[in-house]
Design an enzyme around this catalytic site. Structure first.
Site, PDB file in Angstrom:
ATOM      1  N   SER A   1     -16.164 -32.732  56.762  1.00  0.00           N
ATOM      2  CA  SER A   1     -14.828 -32.371  56.290  1.00  0.00           C
ATOM      3  C   SER A   1     -14.082 -33.592  55.767  1.00  0.00           C
ATOM      4  CB  SER A   1     -13.988 -31.819  57.437  1.00  0.00           C
ATOM      5  OG  SER A   1     -14.677 -30.863  58.142  1.00  0.00           O
TER       6      SER A   1
ATOM      7  N   HIS B   1     -19.109 -28.461  51.067  1.00  0.00           N
ATOM      8  CA  HIS B   1     -18.179 -28.199  52.157  1.00  0.00           C
ATOM      9  C   HIS B   1     -17.731 -26.745  52.169  1.00  0.00           C
ATOM     10  CE1 HIS B   1     -14.135 -29.085  54.294  1.00  0.00           C
ATOM     11  NE2 HIS B   1     -15.080 -28.767  55.148  1.00  0.00           N
TER      12      HIS B   1
ATOM     13  N   GLU C   1     -16.190 -26.699  48.428  1.00  0.00           N
ATOM     14  CA  GLU C   1     -15.949 -27.971  47.732  1.00  0.00           C
ATOM     15  C   GLU C   1     -17.298 -28.671  47.549  1.00  0.00           C
ATOM     16  OE1 GLU C   1     -11.547 -29.342  49.376  1.00  0.00           O
ATOM     17  OE2 GLU C   1     -13.265 -29.712  50.656  1.00  0.00           O
TER      18      GLU C   1
ATOM     19  N   ASN D   1      -8.703 -30.217  53.161  1.00  0.00           N
ATOM     20  CA  ASN D   1      -8.288 -30.824  54.424  1.00  0.00           C
ATOM     21  C   ASN D   1      -7.244 -31.919  54.233  1.00  0.00           C
ATOM     22  OD1 ASN D   1      -9.860 -29.086  55.801  1.00  0.00           O
ATOM     23  ND2 ASN D   1     -11.503 -30.513  56.244  1.00  0.00           N
TER      24      ASN D   1
HETATM   25  N1  CAA Z   1     -17.661 -13.965  60.228  1.00  0.00           N
HETATM   26  C1  CAA Z   1     -17.819 -12.977  59.330  1.00  0.00           C
HETATM   27  N2  CAA Z   1     -16.811 -12.162  58.925  1.00  0.00           N
HETATM   28  C2  CAA Z   1     -15.611 -12.350  59.500  1.00  0.00           C
HETATM   29  C3  CAA Z   1     -15.366 -13.360  60.465  1.00  0.00           C
HETATM   30  C4  CAA Z   1     -16.461 -14.170  60.828  1.00  0.00           C
HETATM   31  N3  CAA Z   1     -16.326 -15.174  61.712  1.00  0.00           N
HETATM   32  N4  CAA Z   1     -14.057 -13.295  60.829  1.00  0.00           N
HETATM   33  C5  CAA Z   1     -13.502 -12.303  60.131  1.00  0.00           C
HETATM   34  N5  CAA Z   1     -14.419 -11.752  59.325  1.00  0.00           N
HETATM   35  C6  CAA Z   1     -14.213 -10.689  58.367  1.00  0.00           C
HETATM   36  C7  CAA Z   1     -13.954  -9.367  59.053  1.00  0.00           C
HETATM   37  O1  CAA Z   1     -15.156  -8.674  59.315  1.00  0.00           O
HETATM   38  C8  CAA Z   1     -13.105  -8.655  58.045  1.00  0.00           C
HETATM   39  O2  CAA Z   1     -13.917  -8.146  57.018  1.00  0.00           O
HETATM   40  P1  CAA Z   1     -13.522  -6.788  56.276  1.00  0.00           P
HETATM   41  O3  CAA Z   1     -12.075  -6.897  55.873  1.00  0.00           O
HETATM   42  O4  CAA Z   1     -14.467  -6.790  55.120  1.00  0.00           O
HETATM   43  O5  CAA Z   1     -13.751  -5.703  57.260  1.00  0.00           O
HETATM   44  C9  CAA Z   1     -12.289  -9.773  57.386  1.00  0.00           C
HETATM   45  O6  CAA Z   1     -13.005 -10.991  57.619  1.00  0.00           O
HETATM   46  C10 CAA Z   1     -10.899  -9.835  57.963  1.00  0.00           C
HETATM   47  O7  CAA Z   1     -11.045 -10.016  59.368  1.00  0.00           O
HETATM   48  P2  CAA Z   1     -10.134  -9.336  60.476  1.00  0.00           P
HETATM   49  O8  CAA Z   1      -9.586  -8.046  59.962  1.00  0.00           O
HETATM   50  O9  CAA Z   1     -10.860  -9.348  61.764  1.00  0.00           O
HETATM   51  O10 CAA Z   1      -8.998 -10.354  60.701  1.00  0.00           O
HETATM   52  P3  CAA Z   1      -7.975 -10.952  59.716  1.00  0.00           P
HETATM   53  O11 CAA Z   1      -7.582 -10.027  58.621  1.00  0.00           O
HETATM   54  O12 CAA Z   1      -6.965 -11.502  60.623  1.00  0.00           O
HETATM   55  O13 CAA Z   1      -8.777 -12.159  59.012  1.00  0.00           O
HETATM   56  C11 CAA Z   1      -9.512 -14.379  58.852  1.00  0.00           C
HETATM   57  C12 CAA Z   1      -9.410 -13.153  59.747  1.00  0.00           C
HETATM   58  C13 CAA Z   1     -10.445 -14.091  57.672  1.00  0.00           C
HETATM   59  C14 CAA Z   1     -10.108 -15.484  59.716  1.00  0.00           C
HETATM   60  C15 CAA Z   1      -8.075 -14.716  58.310  1.00  0.00           C
HETATM   61  O14 CAA Z   1      -7.170 -14.775  59.367  1.00  0.00           O
HETATM   62  C16 CAA Z   1      -8.021 -15.997  57.555  1.00  0.00           C
HETATM   63  O15 CAA Z   1      -8.389 -16.069  56.387  1.00  0.00           O
HETATM   64  N6  CAA Z   1      -7.546 -17.083  58.215  1.00  0.00           N
HETATM   65  C17 CAA Z   1      -7.442 -18.412  57.630  1.00  0.00           C
HETATM   66  C18 CAA Z   1      -8.751 -19.116  57.752  1.00  0.00           C
HETATM   67  C19 CAA Z   1      -8.697 -20.504  57.165  1.00  0.00           C
HETATM   68  O16 CAA Z   1      -7.678 -20.998  56.719  1.00  0.00           O
HETATM   69  N7  CAA Z   1      -9.858 -21.179  57.170  1.00  0.00           N
HETATM   70  C20 CAA Z   1      -9.956 -22.535  56.739  1.00  0.00           C
HETATM   71  C21 CAA Z   1      -9.973 -23.417  57.939  1.00  0.00           C
HETATM   72  S1  CAA Z   1     -10.052 -25.106  57.518  1.00  0.00           S
HETATM   73  C22 CAA Z   1     -11.679 -25.406  57.392  1.00  0.00           C
HETATM   74  O17 CAA Z   1     -12.553 -24.602  57.572  1.00  0.00           O
HETATM   75  C23 CAA Z   1     -11.952 -26.779  56.955  1.00  0.00           C
HETATM   76  C24 CAA Z   1     -12.758 -27.580  57.842  1.00  0.00           C
HETATM   77  O18 CAA Z   1     -13.436 -28.446  57.335  1.00  0.00           O
HETATM   78  C25 CAA Z   1     -12.700 -27.442  59.311  1.00  0.00           C
END
Ligand code: CAA
Length: 285
Positions: free
Chosen positions: A119, A140, A152, A190
């Protein structure tokens, strides 16, 4: 696609998420964990995730079987010898990554691309641990990898055009939109996201607002899918701390220093969802 066989090193959330998207894209996937137990639990996690998609009618049963048939969990690094691409997704620790890339360089074929899912760490430094720095780049993915639409592709100074083109082709085959970025701390996402997340922890610690109100405010006020404290729990507080420390080291700016409360939670073993508690308690969910 040039890349047909993909090795993934690391048994965390990112490794299994990327394994899922790569196998769905038609690649043969070799998942390497140090312990058979974690390799097996990654495959179990993959089965569960694919099972949910079948239940929702989004994936045919035959396709689930085919995807699972393309994934093999192993413990020996030597099993990655015939991969076209190896994507490292281990802990955010530079010495550990340097040692791994040195080993992979000796094991993988001369044409193999070695990519890091880091990251924030320097892709150039990781590339320099190999005798093929032209074939090293960053790929990434974001968490959760099956859901987040962007990848990325990080170009170190040493990365060749052919390496970047193959990395882009792989990420696009995984169904992702690709953005290109230079090798600098935090890349795009990030570098912008983690100062905000860190500030949210300091705001909580200052007593200005409660945890729930901070998360509610950012969801309702900015239309973000998650509040900052929930998101830190999703990413993992240890991973988040490592990212913030790396950004701080790169900028040298005291205002980028990790929030003391974040470091304290990590010291207590409260790492977010994966440990059952972080800013929120998941033990009863
Ligand atoms: N694996 C597979 N599918 C998943 C999942 C997982 N871990 N988590 C959620 N999903 C899917 C669900 O099955 C659902 O799919 P459908 O709509 O097709 O049925 C969809 O994603 C939405 O999930 P939920 O309804 O359970 O929950 P939600 O609407 O609250 O969404 C979320 C969950 C997708 C995580 C959403 O909250 C979100 O986008 N959050 C922000 C995530 C984010 O910002 N990520 C970046 C983090 S920073 C990073 O990653 C950088 C690094 O280097 C660390």
């Amino acid at each position: 696609m040039t890349i047909k066989r993909v090795g993934i090193v690391g048994s965390g959330i990112m490794g299994s998420g990327v394994a899922e998207v790569a196998a769905k894209a038609g690649c043969e996937v070799v998942l390497r964990s140090r312990a058979q137990e974690s390799a097996d639990s990654m495959v179990a996690g993959l089965e569960k995730s694919l099972g949910k998609q079948v239940d929702k009618g989004r994936l045919e049963d035959a396709e689930r079987t085919a995807v699972l048939g393309r994934v093999r969990a192993v413990t020996e690094l030597s099993e990655l010898a015939d991969c076209d691409l190896v994507l490292e997704s281990i802990v955010e620790d530079l010495p550990a990554k340097l040692a791994l890339f040195g080993e992979l360089d000796g094991i993988c074929g001369d044409d193999a691309i070695l990519a890091t899912n880091t990251s924030t760490l320097s892709v150039a430094a990781i590339a320099a641990a190999t005798k093929r720095p032209d074939k090293v780049c960053g790929i990434h993915f974001f968490n959760p990898a099956p859901v987040m639409s962007v990848v990325e592709v990080v170009r170190a100074e040493s990365s060749s055009d052919a390496t970047i083109a193959a990395a882009r082709e792989f990420a696009e085959a995984c169904g992702k939109d690709v953005v290109d970025v230079r090798d600098q701390a935090g890349f795009i996402v990030n570098a912008l996201l983690f100062p905000y997340l860190n500030n949210a922890v300091n705001l909580l610690d200052s007593g200005a607002a409660t945890r729930d109100d901070i998360d509610t405010a950012m969801k309702g006020g900015c239309n973000f899918p998650m509040g900052p404290l929930e998101l830190l729990d999703l990413v993992g507080l240890d991973t988040s701390l490592a990212i913030i420390e790396a950004l701080h080291a790169a900028s040298g700016d005291p205002s980028d220093a990790p929030a003391p409360k974040l470091a304290a939670l990590v010291a207590e073993g409260k790492l977010g969802r994966k440990s059952g508690e972080g800013f929120y308690d998941y033990s009863k969910k």
